[in-house]
Scaffold this motif. Structure first.
Motif, PDB file in Angstrom:
ATOM      1  N   ASP A  46      -4.483   2.219   4.162  1.00  0.00           N
ATOM      2  CA  ASP A  46      -3.153   2.735   4.498  1.00  0.00           C
ATOM      3  C   ASP A  46      -2.111   1.624   4.668  1.00  0.00           C
ATOM      4  O   ASP A  46      -1.139   1.779   5.415  1.00  0.00           O
ATOM      5  N   THR A  47      -2.315   0.502   4.009  1.00  0.00           N
ATOM      6  CA  THR A  47      -1.312  -0.557   4.044  1.00  0.00           C
ATOM      7  C   THR A  47      -0.800  -0.815   2.627  1.00  0.00           C
ATOM      8  O   THR A  47      -1.518  -0.612   1.652  1.00  0.00           O
ATOM      9  N   ASP A  48       0.447  -1.235   2.558  1.00  0.00           N
ATOM     10  CA  ASP A  48       1.059  -1.514   1.264  1.00  0.00           C
ATOM     11  C   ASP A  48       0.925  -2.998   0.937  1.00  0.00           C
ATOM     12  O   ASP A  48       0.570  -3.818   1.783  1.00  0.00           O
ATOM     13  N   THR A  49       1.220  -3.333  -0.285  1.00  0.00           N
ATOM     14  CA  THR A  49       1.253  -4.725  -0.685  1.00  0.00           C
ATOM     15  C   THR A  49       2.482  -4.959  -1.557  1.00  0.00           C
ATOM     16  O   THR A  49       3.023  -4.013  -2.139  1.00  0.00           O
TER      17      THR A  49
ATOM     18  N   LYS B 119       6.967  -3.065  -4.296  1.00  0.00           N
ATOM     19  CA  LYS B 119       6.115  -2.492  -3.243  1.00  0.00           C
ATOM     20  C   LYS B 119       5.100  -1.554  -3.880  1.00  0.00           C
ATOM     21  O   LYS B 119       5.457  -0.644  -4.613  1.00  0.00           O
ATOM     22  N   MET B 120       3.819  -1.796  -3.603  1.00  0.00           N
ATOM     23  CA  MET B 120       2.754  -0.937  -4.117  1.00  0.00           C
ATOM     24  C   MET B 120       2.091  -0.243  -2.942  1.00  0.00           C
ATOM     25  O   MET B 120       1.424  -0.876  -2.117  1.00  0.00           O
ATOM     26  N   LYS B 121       2.293   1.049  -2.872  1.00  0.00           N
ATOM     27  CA  LYS B 121       1.850   1.839  -1.732  1.00  0.00           C
ATOM     28  C   LYS B 121       0.328   1.942  -1.678  1.00  0.00           C
ATOM     29  O   LYS B 121      -0.334   2.153  -2.690  1.00  0.00           O
ATOM     30  N   ASP B 122      -0.211   1.777  -0.464  1.00  0.00           N
ATOM     31  CA  ASP B 122      -1.652   1.908  -0.192  1.00  0.00           C
ATOM     32  C   ASP B 122      -2.498   0.955  -1.033  1.00  0.00           C
ATOM     33  O   ASP B 122      -3.658   1.242  -1.342  1.00  0.00           O
ATOM     34  N   ASP B 123      -1.936  -0.199  -1.391  1.00  0.00           N
ATOM     35  CA  ASP B 123      -2.662  -1.169  -2.208  1.00  0.00           C
ATOM     36  C   ASP B 123      -2.930  -2.454  -1.430  1.00  0.00           C
ATOM     37  O   ASP B 123      -3.251  -3.478  -2.012  1.00  0.00           O
TER      38      ASP B 123
END
Length: 340
Positions: free
Chosen positions: A37-40, A28-32
């Motif tokens: 403001d969404t994770d990837t 999980k890569m935060k704010d990517d």
């Protein structure tokens, strides 16, 4: 051989492998993410089992480990050429069944398609794969229809179970370590799905006349030619070459292999100013037919593995599986036109 490892033992297993292998898995890569403001979820190095995302499908595939987006092949000066160093360590990549089948497609293109790509092979020879079982299908998957929901050609399988992990090991050199670390030795069969919410049945009677169907015109207006579908796809293999010249010496530099996309401007540019497939619908036609017609004619099975990443990542919500669903009617259309 099957093993059950608790969380602590799994981390110890990873630590023992670390000197020889870099471990890559969905993280999980935060704010990517695509939007603010969404994770990837995409591939990165891991050192602990808890870092691996087992309950979500990665937005991007494992492909960047085998085929870096930009890879230096060699350095050059006026008088010399020096090959760039390859990987010093091996790689252990955690993949789902569809992605493991995608590896087979990459191998066909880079190792068995009339030549053997040296730079791909030197990475591939150092890579092992860990199968991540799928207990449930994800929203965009159509792996069952593409016959990639199961895979038995892995080096190791691993999936969460209660407070630990179930493993099926097929790499003999790891058996002694796993026997030392395990809490029990159950029979382990990797989980797989038998049906998906999305269906994508490719018609058996497709001919190249399908290229003349009107369905492709729809994508002239819908597709924006961003190429995201290609870069998210685990089986897209196209690249271009770039010679980079250093600013302090214009006669020295390096040659790089850089990932390319058949959906973007410039991909079909040729000498003299010509360019093929200028319309986005023509590019969509080329991509789709390559995945489910051309490749099968050559190798006997479809290039698409049904992972659904292209459907998920498209900013215009163009569905590859939906496109496949239109082919039967499009084939009838062109056959009717030929009969007139």
């Amino acid at each position: 051989m099957g093993y059950y490892l608790n969380a602590k033992a799994a981390d110890r297993f990873f630590q023992e492998l670390a000197p020889e292998y870099d471990l890559y898995a969905p993280v999980k890569m935060k704010d990517d993410g695509m939007f603010s403001d969404t994770d990837t979820v995409r591939y990165g190095k891991v050192s602990k089992a808890a870092e691996i995302v087992f309950d979500e499908k990665s937005d991007y595939s494992f492909k960047e480990v085998l085929l870096p987006l930009s890879e230096t092949l060699f350095f050059f000066t006026e008088n010399q050429i020096k090959e760039a160093d390859g990987r010093k360590k091996g790689a252990l990549i955690f993949v789902r069944s569809c992605d493991l089948h995608a590896v087979k497609r990459l191998d066909e293109i880079y190792l068995k398609n009339g030549f053997e790509d040296y730079y791909y092979k030197r990475i591939r020879d150092k890579v092992k794969f860990v199968l991540m079982g799928c207990k449930n299908c994800f929203d965009d998957c159509f792996c069952v229809d593409m016959k990639t929901a199961e895979a038995d050609f892995y080096d190791l399988s691993m999936e969460p179970d209660k407070d630990g992990y179930l493993l099926d090991n097929r790499t003999e050199e790891w058996d002694d370590l796993l026997q030392e670390l395990c809490q029990s030795k159950p029979d382990v069969t990797p989980s797989h799905v038998t049906e998906t919410k999305v269906r994508a049945a490719v018609p058996d009677h497709l001919t190249l006349d399908i290229a003349e169907a009107r369905m492709w015109d729809e994508y002239d207006g819908r597709c924006v030619g961003c190429g995201r579908c290609n870069f998210a796809c685990p089986t897209c293999t196209c690249f271009t070459m770039q010679d980079i010249f250093y600013s302090d010496n214009g006669k020295a530099g390096e040659r790089r292999r850089v990932a390319a996309s058949c959906m973007v401007d410039g991909f079909t540019d040729v000498a003299g100013g010509g360019s093929y497939r200028k319309k986005n619908g023509q590019r969509m036609r080329f991509k789709v037919l390559h995945k489910i017609y051309d490749y099968k004619k050559r190798f006997g099975y479809h290039m698409c593995v049904g992972c659904g990443r292209c459907d998920r990542i498209c900013p215009e919500y163009i569905s590859f599986s939906g496109c496949i669903g239109k082919l039967a009617e499009a084939q009838k259309e062109v056959e009717a036109n030929d009969a007139e």
